[in-house]
Design an enzyme around this catalytic site. Sequence first.
Site, mmCIF file in Angstrom:
data_model
loop_
_atom_site.group_PDB
_atom_site.id
_atom_site.type_symbol
_atom_site.label_atom_id
_atom_site.label_comp_id
_atom_site.label_asym_id
_atom_site.label_seq_id
_atom_site.Cartn_x
_atom_site.Cartn_y
_atom_site.Cartn_z
ATOM 1 N N PHE A 237 20.936 46.544 44.619
ATOM 2 C CA PHE A 237 21.277 46.864 46.005
ATOM 3 C C PHE A 237 20.069 47.530 46.658
ATOM 4 O O PHE A 237 19.796 48.710 46.420
ATOM 5 C CB PHE A 237 22.509 47.768 46.043
ATOM 6 C CG PHE A 237 23.537 47.360 45.010
ATOM 7 C CD1 PHE A 237 24.078 46.086 45.026
ATOM 8 C CD2 PHE A 237 23.911 48.234 44.005
ATOM 9 C CE1 PHE A 237 24.996 45.698 44.059
ATOM 10 C CE2 PHE A 237 24.824 47.863 43.036
ATOM 11 C CZ PHE A 237 25.367 46.590 43.063
ATOM 12 N N ASP A 239 18.010 49.549 48.642
ATOM 13 C CA ASP A 239 18.181 50.688 49.532
ATOM 14 C C ASP A 239 16.857 51.434 49.666
ATOM 15 O O ASP A 239 15.798 50.835 49.527
ATOM 16 C CB ASP A 239 19.299 51.600 49.008
ATOM 17 C CG ASP A 239 18.968 52.202 47.629
ATOM 18 O OD1 ASP A 239 17.911 51.855 47.052
ATOM 19 O OD2 ASP A 239 19.765 53.029 47.144
ATOM 20 N N ASP A 321 20.992 48.580 38.370
ATOM 21 C CA ASP A 321 20.877 49.301 39.637
ATOM 22 C C ASP A 321 21.550 50.670 39.535
ATOM 23 O O ASP A 321 20.982 51.679 39.966
ATOM 24 C CB ASP A 321 21.512 48.498 40.767
ATOM 25 C CG ASP A 321 21.425 49.224 42.101
ATOM 26 O OD1 ASP A 321 20.536 48.890 42.903
ATOM 27 O OD2 ASP A 321 22.242 50.141 42.360
ATOM 28 N N ASP A 326 20.854 56.502 39.599
ATOM 29 C CA ASP A 326 21.038 57.824 38.991
ATOM 30 C C ASP A 326 19.700 58.405 38.535
ATOM 31 O O ASP A 326 19.441 59.601 38.714
ATOM 32 C CB ASP A 326 22.002 57.740 37.804
ATOM 33 C CG ASP A 326 23.459 57.673 38.242
ATOM 34 O OD1 ASP A 326 23.751 58.031 39.398
ATOM 35 O OD2 ASP A 326 24.306 57.257 37.430
#
Length: 347
Positions: A237, A239, A321, A326
């Site tokens: 994803f 970002d 991901d 994390d």
Amino acid sequence: MSNQVMLPRESGSFIASHSKDVSLCEEGISRASEIVFKSLKSNAYSYKTWKDHELHPKEMSKATVDWIFVLDTLNFSFWVDDGLEPWTIRHKGKDFQGYWALCAGINRAIEEGIHLTSPSYYRNITIDDLKHIFRSETSTEMPLLEERAKNLRETGNILAQTFQNSFAHMILLANKSAKLLLSMVINNFDCFRDDGDFCNQKVSFYKRAQILIADTWACFEGKGFGEFPDIDFLTMFADYKVPQGLYDLGVLQFSEALKQKLVTGQLIPHGDQLEMEIRGNSIWAVEKIYLAVKLKAKKSPEFSNMDSLELAQYLNSVIIDFYLWDFSKNVEARASIPCHKTRTIFY
């Protein structure tokens, strides 16, 4: 220009092969794949990790599907301008920032009797409603409140009118296909249609649409509303947080000009070539890490007896991901370069 929009995986490959300011380091990919594989192999990381976070729902119910949909309708742009205190939500005596403040705010609203996860409620939501729901312990408001209210009204109206007032109905219509559900989400909701033009080619990233499906899969542990045998269709994803982690791991390399923009905190407009290079190369980097980890898994006794469908539930770009996000949050304070700053509803 081609009118055919490339899906995120193809887009990542295309962008990586046409980039000027971002590149991939094969040594970094190899090192990162070793780190990720060790974590997966020791069972330190799996889709079950999602529910370990205290603010994520634990119950596998339709109400949880509705919670996740609101979460990912609002899951974007939490960073604040330099010099401002972070937007902060206090919940049960603890303070949370960023994404976790969003989770805490949703939970607090529900506990206060606000039907925030019901499309019937949020189809008519106002900016003032959101200001109250996501009120901050600091003087800094939640960013992009107007855009968030617009997203909720758009999705709430469509769910109420077309999908029996719940994202759960869309999941059932997709018949356990992550690929079909992704198509349904981006074709029904403008605010999830995260695409653009790069080198005369239409490309896509679909960060929030993909994470919506992935969060559902992880929360439901691949069962019930979260059963998607083709979960490995999804990519990472793209970002602003995971690219920072990939840079710290030596996977992404940036030109001096780009590094200067990041270090000085310059805003990179949404749709700018630099922004797309960061996001596209991140997708392709995680794909290469995934392929390297998959090769290791096939030679490992822990995974070698699994067929491809079973392996896909334990090992995919989604899990990688989650791990990298994390990791990025854990090293945030000592990260070697700041995140790129792009103000957008898409991530």
